[in-house]
Design a protein around this motif. Structure first.
Motif, mmCIF file in Angstrom:
data_model
loop_
_atom_site.group_PDB
_atom_site.id
_atom_site.type_symbol
_atom_site.label_atom_id
_atom_site.label_comp_id
_atom_site.label_asym_id
_atom_site.label_seq_id
_atom_site.Cartn_x
_atom_site.Cartn_y
_atom_site.Cartn_z
ATOM 1 N N UNK A 80 42.160 -26.983 60.100
ATOM 2 C CA UNK A 80 42.943 -28.221 60.155
ATOM 3 C C UNK A 80 43.291 -28.603 58.724
ATOM 4 N N UNK A 81 44.562 -28.755 58.451
ATOM 5 C CA UNK A 81 45.014 -29.041 57.089
ATOM 6 C C UNK A 81 45.544 -30.461 56.925
ATOM 7 N N UNK A 82 45.543 -31.242 58.007
ATOM 8 C CA UNK A 82 46.110 -32.587 57.947
ATOM 9 C C UNK A 82 45.096 -33.643 58.363
ATOM 10 N N UNK A 83 45.181 -34.787 57.708
ATOM 11 C CA UNK A 83 44.327 -35.919 58.018
ATOM 12 C C UNK A 83 44.574 -36.355 59.466
ATOM 13 N N UNK A 84 43.504 -36.641 60.225
ATOM 14 C CA UNK A 84 43.686 -36.971 61.642
ATOM 15 C C UNK A 84 44.394 -38.298 61.910
ATOM 16 N N UNK A 85 44.430 -39.215 60.958
ATOM 17 C CA UNK A 85 45.110 -40.488 61.217
ATOM 18 C C UNK A 85 46.453 -40.595 60.510
ATOM 19 N N UNK A 86 46.538 -40.153 59.279
ATOM 20 C CA UNK A 86 47.786 -40.301 58.529
ATOM 21 C C UNK A 86 48.710 -39.097 58.670
#
Length: 166
Positions: A80-86
């Motif tokens: 996972x390379x992306x922030x879960x909220x932003x």
């Protein structure tokens, strides 16, 4: 039971329940704080996955990936390379031969580390597993868990972890 006694018992019971709820929220935090803590746990799991993938990339290619996109494109690595909220991409930067840093923005304080001066200088590759750098030095599983927790200590806000491939 008399009406007055029943009223007193109901009043005391209600007060005890209300006190338990207030103490529970005070001790455990509000539901919103718990959600933030769980999202931060997810961020840490994502960063841990990135570090394990960087170690594997190093093993396969003898060098660090130039970017997080290069690492994510590596076959067999489901990170996972992306922030879960932003949905912002986590930060990754190769520093020199075998050293890199990963950064994320956290909602909560987990361990008191704050700011770039608190970058943690240890590496982790499966910190709970056999043969890990932490478990190899610590026979006590509780001490190994504390070392793992300290490795990923962070304050609220942006925090970077400096890592070394193994």
């Amino acid at each position: 039971m008399k009406r007055a006694t029943r009223s007193i018992v109901l009043g005391v019971s209600g007060a005890a329940v209300a006190a338990a709820v207030v103490l529970g929220i005070g001790f455990l935090g509000s539901p919103a704080q718990e959600r933030e803590r769980r999202v931060d746990d997810r961020r840490l799991a994502d960063l841990h996955g990135i570090t394990a993938a960087a170690d594997l990339y190093w093993t396969r290619h003898g060098r660090l990936p130039a970017s997080l996109d290069d690492l994510a494109a590596e076959p067999g690595l489901g990170i996972s390379t992306r922030d879960p909220t932003s949905s912002e991409m986590y930060e990754y930067r190769a520093l020199d031969d075998g050293r890199y840093e990963v950064c994320a923005t956290f909602a909560t304080d987990a361990g008191g580390a704050t700011g770039s001066s608190s970058i943690i200088q240890r590496s982790c590759q499966g910190c709970h597993g056999p043969g890990s750098p932490i478990a190899a030095r610590l026979d006590d599983p509780v001490a190994a868990h504390v070392a793992f927790r300290d490795l990923w200590a962070h304050g609220a806000g942006r925090h970077c972890f400096q890592m070394r491939v193994r």
